[in-house]
Scaffold this active site. Sequence first.
Site, short mmCIF file in Angstrom:
data_model
loop_
_atom_site.label_atom_id
_atom_site.label_comp_id
_atom_site.label_asym_id
_atom_site.label_seq_id
_atom_site.Cartn_x
_atom_site.Cartn_y
_atom_site.Cartn_z
N CYS A 119 -13.20 -65.42 7.93
CA CYS A 119 -13.94 -64.40 7.17
C CYS A 119 -13.68 -64.50 5.67
CB CYS A 119 -13.55 -63.01 7.66
SG CYS A 119 -13.69 -62.85 9.42
N HIS A 135 -13.34 -55.35 3.14
CA HIS A 135 -13.86 -56.03 4.32
C HIS A 135 -14.32 -54.98 5.34
CE1 HIS A 135 -14.36 -59.75 6.40
NE2 HIS A 135 -13.51 -59.47 7.38
N GLU A 189 -6.10 -52.77 5.68
CA GLU A 189 -6.67 -52.84 4.33
C GLU A 189 -6.22 -51.66 3.47
OE1 GLU A 189 -10.37 -54.97 3.14
OE2 GLU A 189 -11.00 -54.21 5.07
N PHE A 218 -9.41 -64.22 10.33
CA PHE A 218 -8.67 -64.84 11.43
C PHE A 218 -7.65 -65.84 10.91
CE2 PHE A 218 -10.76 -65.11 15.87
CZ PHE A 218 -10.75 -63.75 15.98
#
Lengths: 399, 348
Positions: free
Chosen positions: A158, A291, A302, A387
């Site tokens: 990502c 994200h 986050e 990931f």
Amino acid sequence: MRRNRVVITGIGLLTSVARDINAFSVALKNGISGIKKITTFDVSQFAFQEAGIIDNFSCKDFSPFDRVSLFALEAVNQAIKDAMLEGMEIEKEKAGAVIGTNCGGIGSLENLLYFYENNEWDKITPRLVKEFLFHRIVENIKQQYDLRGPISTVSIACASGANAIGYAIDLIRYGKADLMIAGAADIVTIFTFSGFYSLRSIARDKCRPFDKNRSGLVLGEGAGILVLESMEHALKRDARIYGEVVGYGLSNDAFHATKPDRSGAGLSRAMRFALKDAGIRPEDIDYINVHGTGTPDNDVMECNAIKLTFGDYAYKLPISSIKPITGHTLGAAGVIELIACLLAIRDNFIPPTINYETPDPECDLDIVPNFARDAYLNTVMSTSPGFAGSNGAVIVRRF
Amino acid sequence: MENRVVITGLGPAAPFCIGKDSLSKMLNSQDFTKCKRELKEFDFSSFCGTRENANTRGMDRISKYAVLGAKLALEDASILLSAEDSENIGVIIGSAFGCTESSSKFIETLIKKGPRLVNPLIYRNTVSNAASGQIALVFGLKGFHSTINSGNVSSADAAAYSFELIKRGKAEVILSGGVETFSPASYLWFDFSDYFFRKMSLTEGAGILVLESLAHAEIRGANIYAEIIGTSILNAGANKSVDALAAAIRRGVFIALKESGITMDDLDGFILNNTLEPVELRSILGYDNKPAYSFVERCGNFVGASGAFDLMNYILFEAKIEKKPHNIALINIGFDGSIVVIISKIVV
């Protein structure tokens, strides 16, 4: 040490909710979602059947290419036009491209292996075989625009988009290119859908970032492309400038193969690297487009990363996730979200985190719930954890 | 201030060699045909000295090769990780096919058993950064992180990127290089490609280099193999003619020489992958008195890992240029006209 400043002079994008930047800005402001029932492949075996799918898309000029290359080429075409580079003489030896992708030509790999397993050799064509390679997307772009400078493909899940922008700006900063086409593209197929389903990462109903009842992510597909130039090159040709990319950072959690480190230490490191690269203080950031996937672990991680990086200022700093609008576009997310940041700077607003209903005490930051907010933004950050522990952060500034 | 960048560790891991010593023995043997063995599984745990755990059991072959190569490179560089700031150590690994083998296994289940019976343990390996992520995870490396999938030049691209980051002070140490494993899909790729007719003998494996700033290497008294002094990364463009490729090679060498601060006269030789014959290079660059080395006959072609592996091969090759130090240019050429040139000052 001389370092060229890098500016953004063209933007192209393709998402489920908008197919150009002005429509995208409208969708962001109004919290319009592109999530819909999947029609591009069979999902009848799954309870939840939605994603940010781009349907009714065709590109006759490049029809033999994998769908991911078609998306990327469409976004590149838009970005080139937007940068007013069409027909303009540029030094092609100093023009290149860096593309990020999570899955590359996965659709072609699926088809290839299906034909291989079923001994349908007549259907295995050279074009099909070539299209699955990760590097194929940027090769197709290079071929179309005769780019003779650096071309590269990066893939860190990502965070691929953030990596692509970062690598491209370094190539310009240190004189290896004057102009770079940089961005990312990814598609959703049964491969990604069943994969995320098997990991139990797919939402039960909606993508609800930071909501106490969030249950997972909703996939999306798309492409985001930026034309990056050295400031000198852009000013010389009198180009319109959307903003300046002032810094980026990449790091790894070194924590787990798939799970994020809930402490946020890994992502915080990428943010600190980006701030250091930009030569600015945490308090200089006006907004973070996070994200915000809507998975239980990611959103807490986050928020913790932002608190670690920004201290008390974290509670005054607006953050939001546009995943419920676009879906999680995997490798492309970092660039599509950076485009959202540039539009927020241009059009003076902060995109909302839609689908928000129930506060989560572990996600107690200002997440701009449900409605866009008017704001004059100078310096904005986009974050992309992914990931395998990869993290990315990119900072853009009003020019 | 710009940092000087040196190579202090070599980590080769391939079916015919595990570690620098066995690669050196093989490279410098008269009978190198023995290296062309059948590819086979290796006992990862015994080589890596790790006990089987949930993480190692879930690793795919490309990750195992990458982790083993990284371990060998770190050991060769004598880096004591407990004494280092893990934020200053990065990982940038290149691979042409990346996670294709795991993706193929996942798709095979999709085709044969349907989408509800796929294996999440395989899915976690279907991201291209799974191998570099495993290096970071196993050795606790938290710094700059990237994975490059630029076809044949992937590992050279990774090394050039790493060079730039260390030079500009964004990292002190980077584990860089390449790794490659093959699957039916990658063999099909070659089967349908012009490059198949170059009679390539494909080889799996990892070639990992420890790159670090000279200052960092000197402080810890590291053994230095070489200094990277200049790089270039470019492409031949849309024109696929031999002339366009030749022009791009000339340009790539010129740019790297300029960054290195040396001239063609100061360059003592070349390392080539098998997409270019020495005789072709002589004609392209207009010289006839500089040696060119290719290790494809001895080791096969590591595809995305070839650039890093070739650099490592040259460092360990006893019949190389005797002059110390000397300047050598690695010219790595990709399937698509991509070119990466890395100029190194070899000190061993």
